[in-house]
Design an enzyme around this catalytic site. Sequence first.
Site, PDB file in Angstrom:
ATOM      1  N   ASP A  35       0.858  -1.275   0.033  1.00  0.00           N
ATOM      2  CA  ASP A  35      -0.027   0.163  -0.158  1.00  0.00           C
ATOM      3  C   ASP A  35       0.993   1.278   0.042  1.00  0.00           C
ATOM      4  O   ASP A  35       0.519   2.226  -0.568  1.00  0.00           O
ATOM      5  CB  ASP A  35      -0.966   0.080   1.172  1.00  0.00           C
ATOM      6  CG  ASP A  35      -2.087  -1.352   1.074  1.00  0.00           C
ATOM      7  OD1 ASP A  35      -2.705  -1.319   2.368  1.00  0.00           O
ATOM      8  OD2 ASP A  35      -2.320  -1.444   0.146  1.00  0.00           O
ATOM      9  N   ALA A  36       1.898   1.274   0.636  1.00  0.00           N
ATOM     10  CA  ALA A  36       2.847   2.392   0.763  1.00  0.00           C
ATOM     11  C   ALA A  36       3.220   2.828  -0.548  1.00  0.00           C
ATOM     12  O   ALA A  36       3.198   3.965  -0.705  1.00  0.00           O
ATOM     13  CB  ALA A  36       3.913   2.286   1.846  1.00  0.00           C
ATOM     14  N   TYR A  38       1.767   2.172  -3.512  1.00  0.00           N
ATOM     15  CA  TYR A  38       0.779   2.625  -4.226  1.00  0.00           C
ATOM     16  C   TYR A  38       0.229   4.208  -3.782  1.00  0.00           C
ATOM     17  O   TYR A  38       0.043   4.967  -4.725  1.00  0.00           O
ATOM     18  CB  TYR A  38      -0.408   1.815  -3.929  1.00  0.00           C
ATOM     19  CG  TYR A  38      -1.653   2.200  -4.630  1.00  0.00           C
ATOM     20  CD1 TYR A  38      -2.526   3.198  -4.158  1.00  0.00           C
ATOM     21  CD2 TYR A  38      -2.052   1.696  -5.872  1.00  0.00           C
ATOM     22  CE1 TYR A  38      -3.993   3.620  -4.724  1.00  0.00           C
ATOM     23  CE2 TYR A  38      -3.339   2.186  -6.755  1.00  0.00           C
ATOM     24  CZ  TYR A  38      -4.067   2.965  -5.912  1.00  0.00           C
ATOM     25  OH  TYR A  38      -5.170   3.619  -6.504  1.00  0.00           O
ATOM     26  N   ASP A  39       0.290   4.464  -2.464  1.00  0.00           N
ATOM     27  CA  ASP A  39       0.252   5.561  -1.845  1.00  0.00           C
ATOM     28  C   ASP A  39       0.832   6.798  -2.442  1.00  0.00           C
ATOM     29  O   ASP A  39       0.551   7.991  -2.815  1.00  0.00           O
ATOM     30  CB  ASP A  39       0.126   5.608  -0.307  1.00  0.00           C
ATOM     31  CG  ASP A  39      -1.095   4.741   0.168  1.00  0.00           C
ATOM     32  OD1 ASP A  39      -2.183   4.954  -0.507  1.00  0.00           O
ATOM     33  OD2 ASP A  39      -0.999   4.573   1.435  1.00  0.00           O
ATOM     34  N   SER A  84     -14.054   6.658  -1.566  1.00  0.00           N
ATOM     35  CA  SER A  84     -13.027   6.283  -0.793  1.00  0.00           C
ATOM     36  C   SER A  84     -12.940   7.491   0.344  1.00  0.00           C
ATOM     37  O   SER A  84     -13.213   8.794  -0.121  1.00  0.00           O
ATOM     38  CB  SER A  84     -11.848   5.772  -1.508  1.00  0.00           C
ATOM     39  OG  SER A  84     -11.289   6.904  -2.408  1.00  0.00           O
ATOM     40  N   LEU A  85     -11.787   7.405   1.140  1.00  0.00           N
ATOM     41  CA  LEU A  85     -11.304   8.439   2.211  1.00  0.00           C
ATOM     42  C   LEU A  85     -10.141   8.968   1.739  1.00  0.00           C
ATOM     43  O   LEU A  85      -9.307   8.408   1.263  1.00  0.00           O
ATOM     44  CB  LEU A  85     -11.530   8.007   3.449  1.00  0.00           C
ATOM     45  CG  LEU A  85     -12.833   7.493   3.914  1.00  0.00           C
ATOM     46  CD1 LEU A  85     -12.564   6.854   5.375  1.00  0.00           C
ATOM     47  CD2 LEU A  85     -13.997   8.407   3.945  1.00  0.00           C
ATOM     48  N   GLU A 121     -13.206   5.210  14.560  1.00  0.00           N
ATOM     49  CA  GLU A 121     -13.192   3.776  14.300  1.00  0.00           C
ATOM     50  C   GLU A 121     -12.166   3.333  13.754  1.00  0.00           C
ATOM     51  O   GLU A 121     -11.306   3.933  13.023  1.00  0.00           O
ATOM     52  CB  GLU A 121     -14.367   3.425  13.389  1.00  0.00           C
ATOM     53  CG  GLU A 121     -15.916   3.896  13.683  1.00  0.00           C
ATOM     54  CD  GLU A 121     -16.706   3.870  12.495  1.00  0.00           C
ATOM     55  OE1 GLU A 121     -17.101   2.801  12.252  1.00  0.00           O
ATOM     56  OE2 GLU A 121     -17.032   4.997  12.109  1.00  0.00           O
ATOM     57  N   LYS A 123      -9.826   1.607  11.105  1.00  0.00           N
ATOM     58  CA  LYS A 123     -10.033   1.235   9.775  1.00  0.00           C
ATOM     59  C   LYS A 123      -9.431  -0.293   9.394  1.00  0.00           C
ATOM     60  O   LYS A 123      -8.634  -0.707   9.454  1.00  0.00           O
ATOM     61  CB  LYS A 123      -8.895   2.033   8.863  1.00  0.00           C
ATOM     62  CG  LYS A 123      -9.236   2.033   7.412  1.00  0.00           C
ATOM     63  CD  LYS A 123      -8.362   3.080   6.682  1.00  0.00           C
ATOM     64  CE  LYS A 123      -8.754   3.224   5.247  1.00  0.00           C
ATOM     65  NZ  LYS A 123      -8.193   1.667   4.449  1.00  0.00           N
ATOM     66  N   ASP A 125      -9.154  -3.712   7.714  1.00  0.00           N
ATOM     67  CA  ASP A 125      -8.242  -4.360   6.195  1.00  0.00           C
ATOM     68  C   ASP A 125      -9.116  -5.168   5.709  1.00  0.00           C
ATOM     69  O   ASP A 125      -8.886  -6.552   5.667  1.00  0.00           O
ATOM     70  CB  ASP A 125      -6.893  -4.595   6.514  1.00  0.00           C
ATOM     71  CG  ASP A 125      -6.007  -4.373   5.181  1.00  0.00           C
ATOM     72  OD1 ASP A 125      -6.527  -3.818   4.297  1.00  0.00           O
ATOM     73  OD2 ASP A 125      -4.718  -4.878   5.278  1.00  0.00           O
ATOM     74  N   TYR A 233     -20.114   0.342   8.982  1.00  0.00           N
ATOM     75  CA  TYR A 233     -19.697   1.659   9.247  1.00  0.00           C
ATOM     76  C   TYR A 233     -20.459   2.908   8.739  1.00  0.00           C
ATOM     77  O   TYR A 233     -19.961   4.015   8.806  1.00  0.00           O
ATOM     78  CB  TYR A 233     -18.210   1.967   8.740  1.00  0.00           C
ATOM     79  CG  TYR A 233     -18.183   1.721   7.245  1.00  0.00           C
ATOM     80  CD1 TYR A 233     -18.362   2.604   6.250  1.00  0.00           C
ATOM     81  CD2 TYR A 233     -17.292   0.493   6.577  1.00  0.00           C
ATOM     82  CE1 TYR A 233     -18.230   2.493   4.796  1.00  0.00           C
ATOM     83  CE2 TYR A 233     -16.912   0.366   5.312  1.00  0.00           C
ATOM     84  CZ  TYR A 233     -17.485   1.313   4.463  1.00  0.00           C
ATOM     85  OH  TYR A 233     -17.226   1.056   3.138  1.00  0.00           O
ATOM     86  N   LYS A 297     -14.708  10.674  11.436  1.00  0.00           N
ATOM     87  CA  LYS A 297     -15.738  11.474  10.770  1.00  0.00           C
ATOM     88  C   LYS A 297     -16.574  12.410  11.711  1.00  0.00           C
ATOM     89  O   LYS A 297     -16.645  12.240  12.918  1.00  0.00           O
ATOM     90  CB  LYS A 297     -16.727  10.366  10.417  1.00  0.00           C
ATOM     91  CG  LYS A 297     -16.434   8.944   9.394  1.00  0.00           C
ATOM     92  CD  LYS A 297     -17.399   8.098   9.282  1.00  0.00           C
ATOM     93  CE  LYS A 297     -16.836   6.873   8.333  1.00  0.00           C
ATOM     94  NZ  LYS A 297     -17.784   5.937   7.961  1.00  0.00           N
ATOM     95  N   CYS A 451      28.628 -27.423  18.122  1.00  0.00           N
ATOM     96  CA  CYS A 451      28.579 -26.437  17.190  1.00  0.00           C
ATOM     97  C   CYS A 451      28.193 -25.152  18.112  1.00  0.00           C
ATOM     98  O   CYS A 451      27.268 -25.070  18.982  1.00  0.00           O
ATOM     99  CB  CYS A 451      27.346 -26.532  16.309  1.00  0.00           C
ATOM    100  SG  CYS A 451      26.894 -24.981  15.384  1.00  0.00           S
TER     101      CYS A 451
END
Length: 785
Positions: A35-36, A38-39, A84-85, A121, A123, A125, A233, A297, A451
């Site tokens: 995700d990082a 992509y962001d 989306s947010l 709340e 988030k 996944d 939600y 929110k 060993c």
Amino acid sequence: MSAAETAAERIAQLRSEIDAHNYRYYVLDEPSVPDAEYDRLFQELQALETDFPQLVTPESPTQRVGGQALAAFGQVRHELPMLSLGNAFEEQDLLDFDRRVREGLDLPPGDLFAAVQYSCEPKLDGLAVSLLYENGQLVRGATRGDGSTGEDITANVRTVRNIPLRLQGEGWPAVLEVRGEIYMPKAGFEALNIRQLEQGGKPFANPRNAAAGSLRQLDPKITAARPLELCAYGVGRCDGVLSDTHVGTLQALRGWGLPISRELQLADGVEACRAYYEDIGTRRQSLPYEIDGVVFKVNSTAHQRELGFRAREPRWAIAHKFPASEEITRLLGVEFQVGRTGAITPVARLEPVQVAGVTVANATLHNMDEVARLGVMIGDTVIVRRAGDVIPQVLGVVIERRPADATAVEVPQSCPVCGSAVERTQLIKRGKGRETISQGSIYRCVGRLACQAQLKQAIIHFVSRRAMDIDGLGDKIVEQLVDRGLVKSPADLYTLTFDDVFALEGFAEVSTRNLLAAIDASREPSLARFVFALGIPDVGEETAKLLARALGSLERIAAALPEVLTWLPDVGQEVAHEIYSFFNDAHNRTVIVQLRERGVKVQEEGELSPEYAASTRLAELLDKLNIPYVAATGARNLAERFGSLEAIIAADWLELSTMKGLNERARQSVRQFFSNPASAERARALEAQLRAFGMHWESERRTATGAPLAGQTWVLTGTLETMSRDAAKERLEALGAKVSGSVSAKTHCVVAGPGAGSKLAKANDLGLAVLDEEAFLARLGELEG
């Protein structure tokens, strides 16, 4: 080339790349980057389009949400788009969001009495879904898709157990569209991957992929078998009047039978939001599901309407993401480490990268089977994940970035520490009269305590807090003791002198005396601690406690035959053979003798636990002998017909041929088995040990005493102020209780200290007994007094 032309080229490149990632993530459920990554791409595109607004087009990923619906499902047009947010990655992003909200509502800056109230709340996944109820009946389920059009997954959402097919109570609107996240809890995800591997399938990379893949099955029976859950939600279309607050709407949904987050809270102002974010961040790993941030929110629906929307997101909500737990980097090489039992473990050496706020340069590859499953090669670009305190691990390979000179990962032929041979373990599956041998996933150094790597790890385990608990004997000190030849086995710890320790780096007179005192104080361990400290492969703390409680003495544990050990709960054949092999090893026996000679006196030894006295049956003994073609029913028939092992051994062809309940092939097998002297002696040895231990069916039965909590399961949650959780666990176990890490309907009592969260909530929902710390201490006093 002008700046605008350069920007146009980069924008085209970014759009193409983001579209490809969207397709893999939303349609194929096979993301190729974390995700990082992509962001970062998305933020770069947003910044360029902000600087060059003339280059914005309706087809840009910034102007829509997600990907396209799968053609295999029917399409659903969302009457109200599922947007989306916006994301907050830094604390300043959250502060800026609050500032924009206050400005949009025309609230004076800095006025504490005009703070905006937010709902908070976690988030989740998972996969966003829309559930349409008409007259209280579930009539349609759909994915978000591209925000405007989703996939019709009605048949699949009907199989999710916590989604009501009909709303409960009364007062719900005639038409109500519920929006929420369908996700897979961590425990269910782990169990699913175990089943996948057992069935020869490919394990899922993470719970989000597992949930998405489960909901997109064309056969609803497959979805029904997956451990999915919904968390509502919000709402979309609503032909009626709901609450004037977001939290009020969610509480109404809960009243109608729809699950909402147990972590839902109200926050007055942005500072309270920050506190919520920090709190849930510290508890993130203990939650039963994966989260990647917090959603804030504006609580007032009137304020939400006033603030309105941007192109792809509402102005009244934001997702404050946690630091990325997944990143991409380059695999520079693979080294092999040697563990306590000689296991050779591949470790990835990485180009350093920031993951979840920590620089990661090494990651585990688990074993060579995992290397083969991932298809990883040295030089590859890999996806690395770090969650909390868990060791970073390599999740996958970005195949399209593989260089031409990538090389395969190969197991060393000799131990990288001592040079001994490296052998692949074998898995032995024992069945009726035969053993099936297959290749294991672990490679081991055969050098054992010769060993130094194995010796060091064995000593570190031996002195650890849950084992012999020798305070002050840390890893670095153990390394010095082994490197200087002062300690060659755990028993050598008890021969160390003042001069030996004083000469170590970092020691003075006081610290030397303290360490020697700590070693001396460890000479009287409980039986369970001592067994755990020995480091028997596959014997963890709970198995050590079981062995100690059930068999009662080190002598019985050391002498126990594998078949006898399998009479104990949760001890399978492989673990039983590991225990038996450990105590039959001459070197291990020597170390135990030396420990006793040097003053280690095991405490709490006694008789066999009453629950195992006379606990076996002749039929069970016959079944454990694995006589070919004789199953449990045949073993019972043999036991009933002959009454004793010796009578069965002595039975001739005629006696067996007249026996009912055993076919001809099984009769021949019984005779052939016991005509072999080795098999007969093995059976006699097993019966003799059952007699010696008091487990034989003819042994004296005894009643358990002194264990007031025997058979009860307790759960500890939150922080105890007067004692550690470990101390509380030990006191409960001493009273006969089993201490579990999860709450269920079978839980007898939950002890809840400050900070108790989801476990306490579940206990209350189930109506279980709950004690605070004061009541718990009082109860312990009654039971121990």
